[in-house]
Design a protein around this motif. Structure first.
Motif, PDB file in Angstrom:
ATOM      1  N   GLN A  31       0.825  -1.205   0.000  1.00  0.00           N
ATOM      2  CA  GLN A  31       0.000   0.000   0.000  1.00  0.00           C
ATOM      3  C   GLN A  31       0.865   1.264   0.000  1.00  0.00           C
ATOM      4  O   GLN A  31       0.555   2.232  -0.699  1.00  0.00           O
ATOM      5  N   ALA A  32       1.927   1.260   0.783  1.00  0.00           N
ATOM      6  CA  ALA A  32       2.814   2.429   0.854  1.00  0.00           C
ATOM      7  C   ALA A  32       3.513   2.664  -0.482  1.00  0.00           C
ATOM      8  O   ALA A  32       3.647   3.808  -0.934  1.00  0.00           O
ATOM      9  N   LEU A  33       3.958   1.589  -1.120  1.00  0.00           N
ATOM     10  CA  LEU A  33       4.577   1.722  -2.441  1.00  0.00           C
ATOM     11  C   LEU A  33       3.572   2.282  -3.451  1.00  0.00           C
ATOM     12  O   LEU A  33       3.902   3.184  -4.228  1.00  0.00           O
ATOM     13  N   ALA A  34       2.354   1.767  -3.415  1.00  0.00           N
ATOM     14  CA  ALA A  34       1.329   2.239  -4.340  1.00  0.00           C
ATOM     15  C   ALA A  34       1.044   3.722  -4.112  1.00  0.00           C
ATOM     16  O   ALA A  34       0.890   4.485  -5.077  1.00  0.00           O
ATOM     17  N   ARG A  56      13.260   7.487  -9.370  1.00  0.00           N
ATOM     18  CA  ARG A  56      12.556   7.060  -8.147  1.00  0.00           C
ATOM     19  C   ARG A  56      11.286   6.303  -8.507  1.00  0.00           C
ATOM     20  O   ARG A  56      10.972   5.272  -7.922  1.00  0.00           O
ATOM     21  N   LEU A  57      10.526   6.807  -9.484  1.00  0.00           N
ATOM     22  CA  LEU A  57       9.302   6.149  -9.909  1.00  0.00           C
ATOM     23  C   LEU A  57       9.596   4.763 -10.469  1.00  0.00           C
ATOM     24  O   LEU A  57       8.919   3.786 -10.114  1.00  0.00           O
ATOM     25  N   ALA A  58      10.609   4.659 -11.305  1.00  0.00           N
ATOM     26  CA  ALA A  58      10.982   3.355 -11.861  1.00  0.00           C
ATOM     27  C   ALA A  58      11.397   2.399 -10.747  1.00  0.00           C
ATOM     28  O   ALA A  58      11.025   1.214 -10.760  1.00  0.00           O
ATOM     29  N   ASP A  59      12.145   2.910  -9.768  1.00  0.00           N
ATOM     30  CA  ASP A  59      12.570   2.089  -8.638  1.00  0.00           C
ATOM     31  C   ASP A  59      11.370   1.612  -7.815  1.00  0.00           C
ATOM     32  O   ASP A  59      11.309   0.453  -7.405  1.00  0.00           O
ATOM     33  N   ARG A  69       9.688  -1.202  -9.624  1.00  0.00           N
ATOM     34  CA  ARG A  69      10.475  -2.438  -9.489  1.00  0.00           C
ATOM     35  C   ARG A  69      10.280  -3.051  -8.101  1.00  0.00           C
ATOM     36  O   ARG A  69      10.115  -4.268  -7.975  1.00  0.00           O
ATOM     37  N   GLN A  70      10.322  -2.213  -7.076  1.00  0.00           N
ATOM     38  CA  GLN A  70      10.137  -2.716  -5.712  1.00  0.00           C
ATOM     39  C   GLN A  70       8.759  -3.352  -5.539  1.00  0.00           C
ATOM     40  O   GLN A  70       8.628  -4.403  -4.917  1.00  0.00           O
ATOM     41  N   HIS A 108       5.800 -10.333  -6.568  1.00  0.00           N
ATOM     42  CA  HIS A 108       6.337 -11.614  -7.020  1.00  0.00           C
ATOM     43  C   HIS A 108       6.668 -12.511  -5.828  1.00  0.00           C
ATOM     44  O   HIS A 108       6.381 -13.706  -5.840  1.00  0.00           O
ATOM     45  N   SER A 109       7.274 -11.918  -4.795  1.00  0.00           N
ATOM     46  CA  SER A 109       7.616 -12.713  -3.611  1.00  0.00           C
ATOM     47  C   SER A 109       6.363 -13.212  -2.909  1.00  0.00           C
ATOM     48  O   SER A 109       6.350 -14.301  -2.340  1.00  0.00           O
ATOM     49  N   ARG A 110       5.288 -12.441  -2.969  1.00  0.00           N
ATOM     50  CA  ARG A 110       4.008 -12.888  -2.392  1.00  0.00           C
ATOM     51  C   ARG A 110       3.462 -14.089  -3.121  1.00  0.00           C
ATOM     52  O   ARG A 110       2.900 -14.998  -2.515  1.00  0.00           O
ATOM     53  N   GLU A 111       3.593 -14.091  -4.443  1.00  0.00           N
ATOM     54  CA  GLU A 111       3.103 -15.199  -5.247  1.00  0.00           C
ATOM     55  C   GLU A 111       3.904 -16.461  -4.987  1.00  0.00           C
ATOM     56  O   GLU A 111       3.368 -17.568  -5.107  1.00  0.00           O
ATOM     57  N   ASP A 112       5.167 -16.307  -4.615  1.00  0.00           N
ATOM     58  CA  ASP A 112       6.014 -17.457  -4.343  1.00  0.00           C
ATOM     59  C   ASP A 112       5.709 -18.108  -3.006  1.00  0.00           C
ATOM     60  O   ASP A 112       6.057 -19.259  -2.781  1.00  0.00           O
ATOM     61  N   ASP A 113       5.078 -17.357  -2.117  1.00  0.00           N
ATOM     62  CA  ASP A 113       4.794 -17.896  -0.765  1.00  0.00           C
ATOM     63  C   ASP A 113       3.623 -18.832  -0.748  1.00  0.00           C
ATOM     64  O   ASP A 113       2.781 -18.960  -1.445  1.00  0.00           O
TER      65      ASP A 113
END
Length: 162
Positions: A119-122, A144-147, A150-151, A157-162
């Protein structure tokens, strides 16, 4: 999140398990109930105290107190806020029944923190995109926006792996 108004002739449920909490309120509630979670979990780096999201500063304050006092109990943590505007809210959140077994608190808290980070990233992305609609972004802001994108992609992606 405010509960929905009761229909005519019905009263709101009295149970402290029926009202769904926001991710921020859930994180605060879990931390109040298990202050030891602060030692095991760091808060997401993108939580901005200047955000419009209520509770960010309170979560950071609670986490800091609990992390620096590993033997602190729920009562001890709430006591530190007794004469503040947050006291009543903290007492309610501390009594929230999350219907979790003891071993489920830590993974649930970790998942809640991931939700808060997403949520904070969004929110950070949305701020920069809104600014870009008003004016040209400088190279630093574009980077910064591109970063941030990516984050967020890595996090999802890490959520999908869990």
């Amino acid at each position: 999140v405010a509960p929905l108004p009761a229909s005519r002739g019905q009263s709101r449920p009295k149970s402290n398990t029926t009202q769904r909490l926001t991710p921020m309120a859930t994180a605060i509630s879990l931390l109040l109930q298990r202050p030891g979670l602060a030692a095991a979990h760091v808060l997401p780096e993108h939580l901005d105290p200047q955000t419009t999201e209520p509770g960010v500063a309170l979560l950071k304050q609670l986490h800091g107190i609990a992390a620096s006092n590993p033997k602190l109990t729920t009562a001890g943590l709430i006591e530190r806020f007794r004469d503040t505007n947050d006291a009543g809210t903290l007492e309610k959140l501390a009594s929230k029944d999350h219907l979790l077994e003891q071993e489920q608190f830590s993974p649930f808290f970790a998942e809640t923190l991931v939700t808060l980070e997403d949520q904070a990233l969004a929110q950070s992305i949305n701020k920069l995109v809104a600014r870009a609609a008003q004016e040209d972004l400088d190279e630093g802001s574009k980077s910064r926006l591109a970063d941030l994108y990516r984050q967020r992609a890595r996090l999802r992606h890490s959520r999908e792996d869990d």
